[in-house]
Design a protein around this motif. Sequence first.
Motif, PDB file in Angstrom:
ATOM      1  N   ALA A   1      -5.987  29.857 -31.206  1.00 18.04           N
ATOM      2  CA  ALA A   1      -6.401  28.603 -31.846  1.00 18.04           C
ATOM      3  C   ALA A   1      -6.724  28.847 -33.320  1.00 18.04           C
ATOM      4  N   GLU A   2      -7.502  29.877 -33.603  1.00 18.93           N
ATOM      5  CA  GLU A   2      -7.873  30.136 -35.008  1.00 18.93           C
ATOM      6  C   GLU A   2      -6.643  30.519 -35.840  1.00 18.93           C
ATOM      7  N   ARG A   3      -5.727  31.275 -35.231  1.00 17.80           N
ATOM      8  CA  ARG A   3      -4.490  31.625 -35.938  1.00 17.80           C
ATOM      9  C   ARG A   3      -3.668  30.365 -36.229  1.00 17.80           C
ATOM     10  N   GLU A   4      -3.533  29.493 -35.230  1.00 17.41           N
ATOM     11  CA  GLU A   4      -2.734  28.278 -35.393  1.00 17.41           C
ATOM     12  C   GLU A   4      -3.379  27.302 -36.385  1.00 17.41           C
ATOM     13  N   ILE A   5      -4.705  27.191 -36.356  1.00 17.53           N
ATOM     14  CA  ILE A   5      -5.392  26.297 -37.300  1.00 17.53           C
ATOM     15  C   ILE A   5      -5.147  26.778 -38.737  1.00 17.53           C
ATOM     16  N   ALA A   6      -5.207  28.088 -38.947  1.00 19.10           N
ATOM     17  CA  ALA A   6      -4.963  28.636 -40.284  1.00 19.10           C
ATOM     18  C   ALA A   6      -3.514  28.404 -40.720  1.00 19.10           C
ATOM     19  N   LEU A   7      -2.604  28.456 -39.739  1.00 16.99           N
ATOM     20  CA  LEU A   7      -1.182  28.277 -40.037  1.00 16.99           C
ATOM     21  C   LEU A   7      -0.864  26.820 -40.393  1.00 16.99           C
ATOM     22  N   TRP A   8      -1.392  25.884 -39.626  1.00 19.21           N
ATOM     23  CA  TRP A   8      -1.042  24.463 -39.785  1.00 19.21           C
ATOM     24  C   TRP A   8      -1.933  23.742 -40.785  1.00 19.21           C
ATOM     25  N   PHE A   9      -3.144  24.251 -40.981  1.00 24.86           N
ATOM     26  CA  PHE A   9      -4.064  23.630 -41.933  1.00 24.86           C
ATOM     27  C   PHE A   9      -4.564  24.687 -42.914  1.00 24.86           C
ATOM     28  N   PRO A  10      -3.645  25.176 -43.774  1.00 25.98           N
ATOM     29  CA  PRO A  10      -4.037  26.272 -44.684  1.00 25.98           C
ATOM     30  C   PRO A  10      -5.188  25.893 -45.618  1.00 25.98           C
ATOM     31  N   ARG A  11      -5.357  24.586 -45.864  1.00 25.60           N
ATOM     32  CA  ARG A  11      -6.489  24.177 -46.711  1.00 25.60           C
ATOM     33  C   ARG A  11      -7.775  24.021 -45.909  1.00 25.60           C
ATOM     34  N   GLY A  12      -7.677  24.259 -44.595  1.00 23.59           N
ATOM     35  CA  GLY A  12      -8.876  24.256 -43.757  1.00 23.59           C
ATOM     36  C   GLY A  12      -9.135  22.919 -43.096  1.00 23.59           C
ATOM     37  N   ALA A  13      -9.868  22.946 -42.009  1.00 21.72           N
ATOM     38  CA  ALA A  13     -10.266  21.737 -41.294  1.00 21.72           C
ATOM     39  C   ALA A  13     -11.671  21.351 -41.738  1.00 21.72           C
ATOM     40  N   ALA A  14     -12.058  20.126 -41.428  1.00 23.91           N
ATOM     41  CA  ALA A  14     -13.406  19.681 -41.793  1.00 23.91           C
ATOM     42  C   ALA A  14     -14.436  20.345 -40.891  1.00 23.91           C
ATOM     43  N   SER A  15     -15.578  20.621 -41.439  1.00 21.43           N
ATOM     44  CA  SER A  15     -16.694  21.103 -40.657  1.00 21.43           C
ATOM     45  C   SER A  15     -17.800  20.086 -40.853  1.00 21.43           C
ATOM     46  N   TRP A  16     -18.095  19.328 -39.795  1.00 22.35           N
ATOM     47  CA  TRP A  16     -19.099  18.266 -39.970  1.00 22.35           C
ATOM     48  C   TRP A  16     -19.982  18.175 -38.745  1.00 22.35           C
ATOM     49  N   THR A  17     -21.187  17.696 -38.948  1.00 20.14           N
ATOM     50  CA  THR A  17     -22.155  17.563 -37.859  1.00 20.14           C
ATOM     51  C   THR A  17     -22.116  16.133 -37.349  1.00 20.14           C
ATOM     52  N   ARG A  18     -21.800  16.003 -36.084  1.00 18.04           N
ATOM     53  CA  ARG A  18     -21.684  14.665 -35.500  1.00 18.04           C
ATOM     54  C   ARG A  18     -23.027  14.266 -34.900  1.00 18.04           C
ATOM     55  N   ARG A  19     -23.595  13.183 -35.342  1.00 19.40           N
ATOM     56  CA  ARG A  19     -24.905  12.748 -34.838  1.00 19.40           C
ATOM     57  C   ARG A  19     -24.837  12.397 -33.353  1.00 19.40           C
ATOM     58  N   PHE A  20     -23.665  11.881 -32.951  1.00 24.27           N
ATOM     59  CA  PHE A  20     -23.397  11.480 -31.579  1.00 24.27           C
ATOM     60  C   PHE A  20     -23.515  12.638 -30.569  1.00 24.27           C
ATOM     61  N   ASP A  21     -23.487  13.895 -31.064  1.00 28.97           N
ATOM     62  CA  ASP A  21     -23.545  15.066 -30.183  1.00 28.97           C
ATOM     63  C   ASP A  21     -24.706  15.015 -29.195  1.00 28.97           C
ATOM     64  N   SER A  22     -25.802  14.378 -29.563  1.00 24.34           N
ATOM     65  CA  SER A  22     -26.972  14.357 -28.683  1.00 24.34           C
ATOM     66  C   SER A  22     -26.706  13.529 -27.423  1.00 24.34           C
ATOM     67  N   PHE A  23     -25.619  12.742 -27.413  1.00 28.30           N
ATOM     68  CA  PHE A  23     -25.256  12.003 -26.207  1.00 28.30           C
ATOM     69  C   PHE A  23     -24.196  12.737 -25.384  1.00 28.30           C
ATOM     70  N   ILE A  24     -23.593  13.776 -25.961  1.00 23.82           N
ATOM     71  CA  ILE A  24     -22.538  14.523 -25.291  1.00 23.82           C
ATOM     72  C   ILE A  24     -23.075  15.808 -24.682  1.00 23.82           C
ATOM     73  N   TYR A  25     -23.952  16.479 -25.412  1.00 23.20           N
ATOM     74  CA  TYR A  25     -24.474  17.779 -24.963  1.00 23.20           C
ATOM     75  C   TYR A  25     -25.936  17.658 -24.561  1.00 23.20           C
TER      76      TYR A  25
END
Length: 150
Positions: A125-149
């Motif tokens: 997964a990390e290899r493929e993400i680097a290959l397909w998104f060389p500029r990187g993916a977003a890293s964001w904190t989802r407030r909704f997480d408290s309803f999922i986890y």
Amino acid sequence: SQTERTYIMVKPDGVERGLVGEIIKRFEAKGYQLCALELMQPSKDLLEQHYRDLASKPFFPKLVAYMSSGPVVGMVWQGKEVVKTGRKMLGATNPLESAPGTIRGDFCVDVGQNLCHGSDSVESAEREIALWFPRGAASWTRRFDSFIYE
Ligand code: DAT
Ligand code: MG
């Protein structure tokens, strides 16, 4: 961990058939978090790198031709055990063996037109993400997480 990421791709047949939304919908509804999304026309060179472990297979040239036959939609999804669970959501590689309820089980028939890709391990997964998104993916904190986890 909740920050595990996977590379999910809607293949050219899925884009042609208008199944991009259906596939996104399932990952969203499950509770996974979208971190990157792009429609692109991949080069043969990129596809050969993506599928480099299959280079010696007899179906490899056909696979690369199919994958480069039209635009694909690449995505990065994040969440707890998203690599393994993402593959379960896609279903078995051969759609005739994919369980009903999975994406491949519900929407396709032939292994050479199996709609979608999902990384098979955290490392790929990390290899493929680097290959397909060389500029990187977003890293964001989802407030909704408290309803999922819990
Ligand atoms: P997956 O996509 O489930 O990870 P894989 O990595 O083994 O499966 O193969 C990549 C793709 O190659 C697969 O989605 C469809 C194609 N493919 C695999 N096995 C094949 C076969 N026996 N004949 C034709 N195409 C095949
Ligand atoms: Mg694979």
